[in-house]
Design a protein around this motif. Structure first.
Motif, PDB file in Angstrom:
ATOM      1  N   GLY A   1     -36.594 -24.514 -16.799  1.00  0.00           N
ATOM      2  CA  GLY A   1     -37.686 -23.731 -17.383  1.00  0.00           C
ATOM      3  C   GLY A   1     -37.217 -22.389 -17.920  1.00  0.00           C
ATOM      4  O   GLY A   1     -37.604 -21.977 -19.019  1.00  0.00           O
ATOM      5  N   LEU A   2     -36.367 -21.703 -17.155  1.00  0.00           N
ATOM      6  CA  LEU A   2     -35.885 -20.376 -17.577  1.00  0.00           C
ATOM      7  C   LEU A   2     -35.098 -20.465 -18.882  1.00  0.00           C
ATOM      8  O   LEU A   2     -35.172 -19.570 -19.723  1.00  0.00           O
ATOM      9  N   ARG A   3     -34.352 -21.551 -19.054  1.00  0.00           N
ATOM     10  CA  ARG A   3     -33.572 -21.716 -20.297  1.00  0.00           C
ATOM     11  C   ARG A   3     -34.463 -22.150 -21.459  1.00  0.00           C
ATOM     12  O   ARG A   3     -34.209 -21.819 -22.611  1.00  0.00           O
ATOM     13  N   THR A   4     -35.492 -22.930 -21.157  1.00  0.00           N
ATOM     14  CA  THR A   4     -36.263 -23.598 -22.213  1.00  0.00           C
ATOM     15  C   THR A   4     -37.388 -22.739 -22.769  1.00  0.00           C
ATOM     16  O   THR A   4     -37.629 -22.729 -23.980  1.00  0.00           O
ATOM     17  N   ILE A   5     -38.110 -22.035 -21.917  1.00  0.00           N
ATOM     18  CA  ILE A   5     -39.323 -21.321 -22.341  1.00  0.00           C
ATOM     19  C   ILE A   5     -39.043 -20.329 -23.491  1.00  0.00           C
ATOM     20  O   ILE A   5     -39.758 -20.350 -24.505  1.00  0.00           O
ATOM     21  N   PRO A   6     -38.004 -19.484 -23.405  1.00  0.00           N
ATOM     22  CA  PRO A   6     -37.766 -18.557 -24.528  1.00  0.00           C
ATOM     23  C   PRO A   6     -37.489 -19.291 -25.848  1.00  0.00           C
ATOM     24  O   PRO A   6     -37.894 -18.827 -26.914  1.00  0.00           O
ATOM     25  N   VAL A   7     -36.823 -20.436 -25.781  1.00  0.00           N
ATOM     26  CA  VAL A   7     -36.518 -21.200 -27.006  1.00  0.00           C
ATOM     27  C   VAL A   7     -37.804 -21.772 -27.605  1.00  0.00           C
ATOM     28  O   VAL A   7     -38.021 -21.708 -28.824  1.00  0.00           O
ATOM     29  N   ILE A   8     -38.665 -22.301 -26.743  1.00  0.00           N
ATOM     30  CA  ILE A   8     -39.966 -22.819 -27.217  1.00  0.00           C
ATOM     31  C   ILE A   8     -40.772 -21.680 -27.865  1.00  0.00           C
ATOM     32  O   ILE A   8     -41.422 -21.868 -28.902  1.00  0.00           O
ATOM     33  N   PHE A   9     -40.701 -20.479 -27.275  1.00  0.00           N
ATOM     34  CA  PHE A   9     -41.429 -19.331 -27.847  1.00  0.00           C
ATOM     35  C   PHE A   9     -40.883 -18.972 -29.232  1.00  0.00           C
ATOM     36  O   PHE A   9     -41.651 -18.638 -30.136  1.00  0.00           O
ATOM     37  N   ASP A  10     -39.577 -19.064 -29.419  1.00  0.00           N
ATOM     38  CA  ASP A  10     -38.981 -18.797 -30.743  1.00  0.00           C
ATOM     39  C   ASP A  10     -39.479 -19.821 -31.762  1.00  0.00           C
ATOM     40  O   ASP A  10     -39.777 -19.483 -32.905  1.00  0.00           O
TER      41      ASP A  10
ATOM     42  N   SER B   1     -39.164 -12.154 -18.267  1.00  0.00           N
ATOM     43  CA  SER B   1     -38.723 -10.837 -17.785  1.00  0.00           C
ATOM     44  C   SER B   1     -37.206 -10.733 -17.666  1.00  0.00           C
ATOM     45  O   SER B   1     -36.641  -9.658 -17.822  1.00  0.00           O
ATOM     46  N   GLY B   2     -36.528 -11.858 -17.354  1.00  0.00           N
ATOM     47  CA  GLY B   2     -35.083 -11.810 -17.143  1.00  0.00           C
ATOM     48  C   GLY B   2     -34.700 -11.030 -15.895  1.00  0.00           C
ATOM     49  O   GLY B   2     -33.571 -10.558 -15.750  1.00  0.00           O
ATOM     50  N   ASN B   3     -35.648 -10.955 -14.971  1.00  0.00           N
ATOM     51  CA  ASN B   3     -35.449 -10.147 -13.760  1.00  0.00           C
ATOM     52  C   ASN B   3     -35.156 -11.052 -12.566  1.00  0.00           C
ATOM     53  O   ASN B   3     -35.904 -11.995 -12.304  1.00  0.00           O
ATOM     54  N   ILE B   4     -34.096 -10.740 -11.831  1.00  0.00           N
ATOM     55  CA  ILE B   4     -33.701 -11.605 -10.713  1.00  0.00           C
ATOM     56  C   ILE B   4     -34.765 -11.655  -9.610  1.00  0.00           C
ATOM     57  O   ILE B   4     -34.946 -12.687  -8.960  1.00  0.00           O
ATOM     58  N   ASN B   5     -35.507 -10.560  -9.420  1.00  0.00           N
ATOM     59  CA  ASN B   5     -36.563 -10.578  -8.384  1.00  0.00           C
ATOM     60  C   ASN B   5     -37.635 -11.602  -8.723  1.00  0.00           C
ATOM     61  O   ASN B   5     -38.169 -12.280  -7.838  1.00  0.00           O
ATOM     62  N   ASP B   6     -37.936 -11.718 -10.008  1.00  0.00           N
ATOM     63  CA  ASP B   6     -38.936 -12.706 -10.431  1.00  0.00           C
ATOM     64  C   ASP B   6     -38.435 -14.129 -10.187  1.00  0.00           C
ATOM     65  O   ASP B   6     -39.202 -15.018  -9.827  1.00  0.00           O
ATOM     66  N   VAL B   7     -37.126 -14.315 -10.384  1.00  0.00           N
ATOM     67  CA  VAL B   7     -36.529 -15.644 -10.149  1.00  0.00           C
ATOM     68  C   VAL B   7     -36.579 -15.967  -8.660  1.00  0.00           C
ATOM     69  O   VAL B   7     -36.950 -17.070  -8.255  1.00  0.00           O
ATOM     70  N   GLU B   8     -36.220 -14.982  -7.840  1.00  0.00           N
ATOM     71  CA  GLU B   8     -36.237 -15.201  -6.379  1.00  0.00           C
ATOM     72  C   GLU B   8     -37.639 -15.514  -5.883  1.00  0.00           C
ATOM     73  O   GLU B   8     -37.830 -16.379  -5.025  1.00  0.00           O
TER      74      GLU B   8
ATOM     75  N   GLU C   1     -25.322 -18.441 -17.517  1.00  0.00           N
ATOM     76  CA  GLU C   1     -25.344 -17.178 -18.275  1.00  0.00           C
ATOM     77  C   GLU C   1     -25.459 -17.388 -19.788  1.00  0.00           C
ATOM     78  O   GLU C   1     -26.254 -16.742 -20.471  1.00  0.00           O
ATOM     79  N   GLU C   2     -24.700 -18.347 -20.306  1.00  0.00           N
ATOM     80  CA  GLU C   2     -24.655 -18.590 -21.753  1.00  0.00           C
ATOM     81  C   GLU C   2     -26.029 -18.934 -22.328  1.00  0.00           C
ATOM     82  O   GLU C   2     -26.328 -18.645 -23.489  1.00  0.00           O
ATOM     83  N   TRP C   3     -26.892 -19.590 -21.506  1.00  0.00           N
ATOM     84  CA  TRP C   3     -28.181 -20.076 -21.996  1.00  0.00           C
ATOM     85  C   TRP C   3     -29.343 -19.204 -21.543  1.00  0.00           C
ATOM     86  O   TRP C   3     -30.492 -19.579 -21.679  1.00  0.00           O
ATOM     87  N   LEU C   4     -29.009 -18.025 -20.989  1.00  0.00           N
ATOM     88  CA  LEU C   4     -30.081 -17.136 -20.493  1.00  0.00           C
ATOM     89  C   LEU C   4     -29.941 -15.748 -21.122  1.00  0.00           C
ATOM     90  O   LEU C   4     -29.705 -14.753 -20.422  1.00  0.00           O
ATOM     91  N   PRO C   5     -30.078 -15.645 -22.461  1.00  0.00           N
ATOM     92  CA  PRO C   5     -29.893 -14.335 -23.104  1.00  0.00           C
ATOM     93  C   PRO C   5     -30.829 -13.255 -22.549  1.00  0.00           C
ATOM     94  O   PRO C   5     -30.452 -12.080 -22.489  1.00  0.00           O
ATOM     95  N   ASN C   6     -32.028 -13.647 -22.112  1.00  0.00           N
ATOM     96  CA  ASN C   6     -32.977 -12.677 -21.537  1.00  0.00           C
ATOM     97  C   ASN C   6     -32.436 -12.023 -20.270  1.00  0.00           C
ATOM     98  O   ASN C   6     -32.951 -10.999 -19.830  1.00  0.00           O
TER      99      ASN C   6
END
Length: 448
Positions: free
Chosen positions: A122-131, A399-406, A433-438
């Motif tokens: 989901g973290l990798r896919t959602i930003p791409v779908i938004f683009d 958000s790209g924030n680790i706290n949100d991921v945790e 890392e390569e697929w999570l520019p956020n």
């Protein structure tokens, strides 16, 4: 709708594309697609070329006036499209392998739509779908986006929660598989009118009634599933275990096979750990199947969808997508099972949730089936838990924030250790890392 009917498939180099095209060719008399554009990324170019050549041979054999285009330029393809289908995999199957293997290495289920693996997909896919949606809003604002990229529920939730785009429908092959299972078991013909009351979230649906020609046949189905004479598992990518008789009889619902991860967590984990220790993961099986498929696809004499494609876990996805497009294009007002916001139709869940349920589909998209105004209270707790996980995952993707991921990790019932949630979050962010520019700033901090 214009005379020209243009469909754009993003992730066109997918091994599923020949099935999608077969679906369009089969329905050409009522869904006259004049242009099919296959879009992919640089890394998928070789597969796109192979798929495009096969599709051209299939169209030629069918003898219909459809043009198939291929491009790596999404914006070129999207201009004036009527329908856009999304079937992409960010990071391809190598990323999926990490989604499965990293959680298993810590003793947790590794799966591409649930738990830690599903979260990272989901973290990798959602930003791409938004683009993609931004491009659609600019270049073909009246197009419908039909998404069958996993995790479909999380992606649909994110789109309706964080964008103002309303022409988006999530499609999954699980309900289709369940429908086919019911058709087989009850020996139904095409003349029979089958209506299914299906509700829940993506990969977490339950059937509470089955009507054939207006009469309920649910009792005999539940009997068969409970006693173990029938198995409702319709997917290739989940190990087939029967649910216990006590569970089925007490629920009085038929759960989809993905619910094994919640009702048989211990058993499913044991099976996956066994595969993992032998060096296997589902992603590797899929990579082997893919390799064989593409070898077949290269054959210049092949001009139909090969039987072997059904070994992939997503059989009938494309049929589902074609049927959804058909229902919208021809305003069919037909019954389908899709992901969309119920907008308060269901009285005992929050009004702003995106859910997967029986819907009536027509020119204006999906409307909840009038019969389904209430989700069964017995499974509401589980549905709430997974929806909280999906909502938090969609926040984390943006958000790209680790706290949100945790937090998302901790909300998943498949993790169950805050310390491990922390370890998994760190390890998987770095692995992807390569697929999570956020997450660039987060990655920088983690590497210090």
């Amino acid at each position: 709708m214009s005379q020209k009917l243009k469909v754009v498939t993003i992730g066109g180099g997918s091994s599923y594309t020949p099935e999608l095209l077969e679906g369009f060719l089969k329905r050409y008399h009522e869904l006259p697609v004049s242009e099919l554009w296959l879009v992919d990324v640089e890394g998928g170019k070789e597969k796109l070329d192979i798929i495009h050549a096969l599709c051209e041979r299939m169209v030629e054999k069918a003898g219909v006036p459809m043009k198939v285009f291929k491009t790596l330029d999404r914006r070129e393809a999207l201009r004036d499209a009527d329908f856009v289908t999304t079937q992409l995999r960010v990071g391809q199957l190598k990323a999926r392998e990490k989604d499965e293997r990293i959680p298993l290495s810590h003793g947790y289920l590794g799966q591409e739509t649930n738990g830690a693996g599903g979260l990272f997909k989901g973290l990798r896919t959602i930003p791409v779908i938004f683009d993609i949606i931004k491009d659609v809003q600019e270049l073909c604002p009246n197009a419908w986006v039909i998404n069958f990229t996993n995790p479909a529920g999380m992606v649909t939730e994110a789109v309706y929660r964080h964008t103002n785009f309303k022409r988006f429908i999530g499609v999954c092959n699980i309900p289709i598989g369940m429908k086919m299972f019911i058709t087989d078991v009850l020996n139904l013909s095409e003349k029979d009118d089958l209506s299914i009351d299906l509700f829940g979230l993506n990969h977490m649906v339950f059937i509470r009634d089955v009507l054939v020609n207006g009469k309920s046949r649910f009792a005999e189905l539940i009997d068969g599933v409970a006693s173990g004479t029938l198995t409702a598992n319709s997917v290739k990518n989940i190990f087939d275990l029967p649910f216990s008789e006590g569970l089925i009889r007490s629920l009085n619902l038929i759960p989809c096979s993905y619910l094994l991860y919640y009702f048989k967590t211990k058993e499913m984990l044991a099976i996956e750990m066994g595969e993992y220790y032998k060096g296997g993961a589902r992603a590797q099986v899929v990579q082997k199947v893919e390799k064989q498929l593409f070898e077949l696809y290269k054959n210049p004499d092949l001009n139909v969808k090969p039987k072997e494609l059904e070994q992939r876990g997503g059989a009938y996805y494309s049929d589902a997508a074609c049927e959804v497009i058909n229902a919208i294009y021809n305003d069919k007002q037909a019954e389908h099972y899709v992901n969309f916001p119920h907008n308060g139709h269901v009285d005992n869940i929050p009004a702003d949730w995106a859910v997967e349920m029986t819907a009536i589909l027509g020119r204006d998209g999906a409307k909840p089936h009038p019969r389904l105004t209430h989700f069964d209270d017995k499974v509401l707790g589980l549905i709430h838990t997974i929806k909280a996980f999906e909502i938090q995952a969609s926040h984390a993707a943006l958000s790209g924030n680790i706290n949100d991921v945790e937090l998302a990790m901790n909300l998943s019932p498949l993790i169950g250790s805050d310390k491990d949630a922390e370890i998994l979050a760190r390890e998987m962010i770095l692995a992807h890392e390569e697929w999570l520019p956020n997450f660039a700033a987060t990655v920088e901090k983690l590497k210090k």
